[in-house]
Design a protein around this motif. Structure first.
Motif, PDB file in Angstrom:
ATOM      1  N   ASP A  21      -6.289   9.289   5.148  1.00  0.00           N
ATOM      2  CA  ASP A  21      -5.970   7.864   5.307  1.00  0.00           C
ATOM      3  C   ASP A  21      -4.954   7.680   6.436  1.00  0.00           C
ATOM      4  O   ASP A  21      -3.912   8.347   6.465  1.00  0.00           O
ATOM      5  N   TYR A  25       0.836  -1.209   0.000  1.00  0.00           N
ATOM      6  CA  TYR A  25       0.000   0.000   0.000  1.00  0.00           C
ATOM      7  C   TYR A  25       0.867   1.253   0.000  1.00  0.00           C
ATOM      8  O   TYR A  25       0.596   2.234  -0.694  1.00  0.00           O
ATOM      9  N   GLU A  37      -8.301   0.759   8.536  1.00  0.00           N
ATOM     10  CA  GLU A  37      -9.235   1.365   7.584  1.00  0.00           C
ATOM     11  C   GLU A  37      -8.491   1.874   6.339  1.00  0.00           C
ATOM     12  O   GLU A  37      -9.022   2.682   5.580  1.00  0.00           O
ATOM     13  N   PHE A  38      -7.269   1.407   6.137  1.00  0.00           N
ATOM     14  CA  PHE A  38      -6.509   1.871   4.963  1.00  0.00           C
ATOM     15  C   PHE A  38      -7.140   1.350   3.673  1.00  0.00           C
ATOM     16  O   PHE A  38      -7.843   0.335   3.669  1.00  0.00           O
ATOM     17  N   PHE A  83      -9.878   5.381   1.278  1.00  0.00           N
ATOM     18  CA  PHE A  83     -10.083   6.828   1.186  1.00  0.00           C
ATOM     19  C   PHE A  83     -10.386   7.304  -0.231  1.00  0.00           C
ATOM     20  O   PHE A  83     -11.151   8.246  -0.411  1.00  0.00           O
ATOM     21  N   LEU A  94     -10.156   8.703   8.846  1.00  0.00           N
ATOM     22  CA  LEU A  94     -10.435   7.284   9.080  1.00  0.00           C
ATOM     23  C   LEU A  94      -9.656   6.855  10.314  1.00  0.00           C
ATOM     24  O   LEU A  94      -8.422   6.798  10.285  1.00  0.00           O
ATOM     25  N   CYS A 153      -2.933  12.640  11.088  1.00  0.00           N
ATOM     26  CA  CYS A 153      -4.220  12.893  10.431  1.00  0.00           C
ATOM     27  C   CYS A 153      -4.839  14.213  10.903  1.00  0.00           C
ATOM     28  O   CYS A 153      -5.400  14.964  10.112  1.00  0.00           O
TER      29      CYS A 153
END
Lengths: 260, 260, 260, 260, 260, 260
Positions: free
Chosen positions: E204, E23, E187-188, E191, E182, E103
């Motif tokens: 994200d 990711y 929760e990656f 977005f 998030l 975030c």
């Protein structure tokens, strides 16, 4: 019909009645009559919460009476603003003001942050609660205590003035206040000299609630903007008061709550 | 020598004295005697600030008398915590507690955020001021009002219980409270059923200040930790009170302030 | 059956066990047994967050063990209140207290605003976060650091006392505190002399959480008021812990989480 | 000599000048003359910060001109209170008011907590910053948006009234407001009907700053209480402005800053 | 010499290592190498404070090791930001970031108020404490819980996406958020779809701390702006750690603290 | 295609353009081009709100032009962060940063609490409003003013350095800051010497917003994380701007708002 205001000195001494009446005289709105009264009994000063508690019921009954007598409003002396909220609860279409609330509304309009100069350190805790209640905590630069009791502010005016000046200067320079509030009703009569010297607004605890009362009366008379009766200031029922015989129990006039 | 506490029902009716005495009986510390009194005069409930103002001086004198009589402390009923701070001012080495303060100290220890279930919406504004004063604003999840007056909580217990349950459930699910405070002294006697149903602590407004008083007495007796007399709670001078003849003016016993 | 409390000195040295056991002895409730333990390994003081992090798992397992052994509660020393909230998460019907939380609940009941006297400036940031968490930020007058490390408080008692006195006096006079909290467990044993000199409550960081634990046990035993398991303090599942083989991985006793 | 106030509609359209002049006429103090002007150029509404930014310099120069022309003060329309603080900076012994500040001072005096009914959700973020600045965040019950733009409030009065009523009712019942503020200058003319229906004070965004200006003029004329020039509101130097040739650069009259 | 970052999955499972490595791969700065590791032991998720407490010492030692190995910084997964502050204490000239902090800094720059979408209600209390710590309480619109545990976010991606979307829409419409965070590392990967649908920034929790780490490395390398060692983040002394034999006691490598 | 940033000196003098261009040159990301411009007209410094108000529309149009010219973002000099929020409103997919916001995000990541060293006391009130807006009030240790105006910071560098050093030391020792922010753009070029001397991060008001802009560009380019257009930053309609003929009225280029 003229507009009438009642100034209430909340302590049980009348020695400040005439000085305050004269002090107010030249600065009140000419269409308004102001009567100055003090309490027929009670402590000579209200520097303790116990003294305040003793004084409050009589103040409230005096205000209820004033409402019956056709006064348009009342001003309650004393920088603790005692009985202010209760007074709004028991009256309708009637203006009530008090020094701390009035001074802070004015000071936060005229400046960025204010300092309150009080007599004794011991007063600060209760007064700061009012600052928080009214919402102005973030606008308060500092409290300053000059070590003088209520009954002594007017005894040696030179000394009082000197001490107020010193405290105010510290507030302006160190605490970055740009407006000064005199935090005791009996600090009246000093603001003009202080203001001249300091060149910032110095809010007087007698004239501020007087003018604020005139302002609120204008709002009431023109727009019917008065204390909201929706929640906090809803008035107790006259029937309950009669049923419980409170007039007899607390020795106030029977008709005080009658036509409610 | 045994320890004695005075429970003060602040209203002018005695109908809750016996129920509260019995309610307390089984849960008080066995070494402590608790006497329950109400006021000889005054409003039957204290849902208005005016009623509170009337009641306070009598409460304070009753407390001052209790101190003279050798009581170790007093608990003042009523979730407004009226007269609590004034009572600490006039007493020395004497414990005073009240429901809201006690309940919140306990609730914030046992959980993360609490909801207070009160009778009427109108009470919330004044009670929230106490939440702020005590410092717990950030821990308050919500107030909930169930639309019942003080004198009706015990009339239809089924109905009261049902309404308390509904309000508490909303508080837990929607407002993310994890602890419930019953926000009226006359909401006593419901917590066990609620707690069983809700499975979270439900703090009782009679038992909380009782236990908090016992706790403070322990601290006082062992460590002399009592209300600080440095600033806010400094006691007024007995000499002033005598000089001003307050005992006569307010019809309290002359010796109340004598040996101070 | 008697009530048993476990006092946990969270550092890996036992030199304070006996002094604290003796210190507690005369002031604990006579019906309560208190055992004092320290950690079998770990830093000798916990002035760094890293040291705290190392100590926490062992403290938690010791508390879990105490719960199994039938203790009614535990007191975790150290003014950072480390492991307090985690301990409430892993236990049920078990009391956990710690110095900062206990001292602040007491101080805000006895006075208007408190100052905390700590050893080093560096501690203040983390401790102030706890003040905020507990809700008492508006009641905090100041932190004062006297420049002494944890392990040195009891070395030269004269010097410590003198420094505590100086710091407390500044707090009372300049910061308008009316109550003093001693902000390190190892500042125990000074409060009586300080209190006599300063004439305000000086809250001791060993006796406060002891008495607070006794108070919470009373609430637990009588009313089943214990840490709310609704949200934050919900206990992890024993099954997960078993499935993941945490006992082996972290070398704690297998049965610690068994009957959960 | 009569007292003169300038009402400034900050947008570049004159269609509200006459309605506002008439609206004010019957409710202004009879000794005060009020002239209503709008801007000769600029956006027709100020719902964006960019539009506000464009409008501010012209507003400030109009106010500076008003000060030169002998006006006693100015009222700047628009619930963002744009240019209010800058205007206080550039003027001396001159009153400046604006809707949000005036409405909130009045609402927090008359009630416990207020809701502001605005046109669009998008306005709320900037307006809430003013609530915070003025200090009234803890007194704000809620913002309510009714989905109407500035230029449409007066188009279908029935619809506007109906939507205002619905929003206000929700504010009173759900958010526990006890006072309503109409949060857009062009919401003028609805308060009487709303107030009659809702039975709580509904503060009008045109009349509130008008009366507040009259109040401040009274304070200025009698006590010389004007914006503090100590810190934030200190006026820039006319010499700098001349030296930098700002009059030419921004096309304002050369003498605007001359006698400063 | 290249720049190296260590991504630390704080739980004792390696199943997310490869997905997160992939990711990150395409979005990391090309000059930076990122290694992804998880813990060799420990709970499989960290939804309880106890689990966090177990994990922290290993995380800290892994970070200390990374510092020795020449990494420029580390990113600690998990939205509780566990071990973040301790890690800054034990490292020097080394960057440490974590999801919540990163975030929120980004969200408050891009919008006015943010909502955090989490898995379970139970997480909110601890996470909100971080919001307060970092200073962003006034910028928080709401927390939303969608009722999914950490280990299930990636199981049924359709369902997760749908629930995230519903929660985000409520946040935007009812709570007036304009930015979404998030609130769980796992929760990656959602977005981009959310952002396309919602048309607001959706931050994200994997990419935000990655980029924030790159940013802090840039500041460190160019300006030597690194964690202040003045107070809170002062590093403990290697000598103490050696003297107390902590390496043996906690089974970490002896040389971890050596050259300090 | 290369990335381009526009540095905007918001005052109407070009004397700082070259120094800032050179200052930035060696520290900017090598893939980024930065052009430095000042305003063609306007005050030479922006120490008054009036001066700021004059400058803002030109800054906004310059930014709008930059967006059209394909710049990726703009940095607006001046520690009041003027025009920052308006600039975000009028642009889309375009980065805007300013010194105060950038410095505070960095400082609160690197340390626990920061002090801002400004030129004059008079600046503090407005700057503190930004601290509150951004959310960092609880992280602010203090403002310090060293009595130097904007145009004089670079005149006698020795003197400036000495005064900055003295103020910073007081902040670290008395106010318990652990990070220093230089609170005026023209305080550039001092941070390295200060940092070496003070051994805490000293955040430079030119380099901070430069790097923060680079960071935001990275977020924008990779993830399309840009200013939320949902509420506050929604862009006004080009049609309105055309219909109202604002280009002619304010002498900006007609096509500035065209393709919107």
């Amino acid at each position: 019909m003229s507009t009438r205001l009642l100034w209430i000195n909340p302590a049980g001494i009348d020695s400040f009645n005439q000085p305050i009446e004269e002090y107010i005289e030249s600065d009140k709105n000419s269409r308004i009559e102001v009567d100055v009264v003090s309490m027929p009994r009670g402590p000579h000063h209200l520097e303790y919460q116990y003294y305040c508690a003793l004084a409050v019921p009589d103040i409230l009954h005096r205000i209820k009476q004033a409402e019956k007598q056709g006064y348009d409003g009342a001003i309650i002396g004393g920088f603790y603003d005692l009985a202010l909220r209760e007074a709004r609860e028991i009256t309708t279409d009637f203006v009530v003001t008090a020094p701390a609330e009035s001074c802070m509304h004015i000071a936060t309009t005229l400046g960025d942050s204010f300092s309150i100069i009080v007599g004794r350190k011991r007063w600060i805790a209760v007064m700061e609660e009012n600052v928080v209640k009214y919402g102005f905590r973030s606008r308060l630069a500092s409290f300053k205590a000059i070590g003088i009791g209520v009954l002594d502010f007017q005894v040696d005016r030179e000394k009082t003035l000197r001490k107020l000046l010193t405290a105010a200067r510290q507030a302006l320079e160190k605490d970055l206040a740009d407006t000064i509030i005199l935090g005791c009703t009996i600090e009246f009569g000093f603001f003009r000299e202080l203001q001249k010297e300091l060149r910032v607004p110095v809010i007087d605890p007698v004239l501020a609630p007087l003018k604020y009362a005139e302002f609120l009366i204008e709002l009431k008379d023109r727009f019917r903007w008065t204390h909201s009766k929706a929640l906090r200031y809803q008035t107790p029922s006259a029937k309950e008061i009669r049923d419980w015989d409170l007039a007899n129990q607390y020795s106030f006039e029977k008709n005080l709550w009658e036509s409610e």
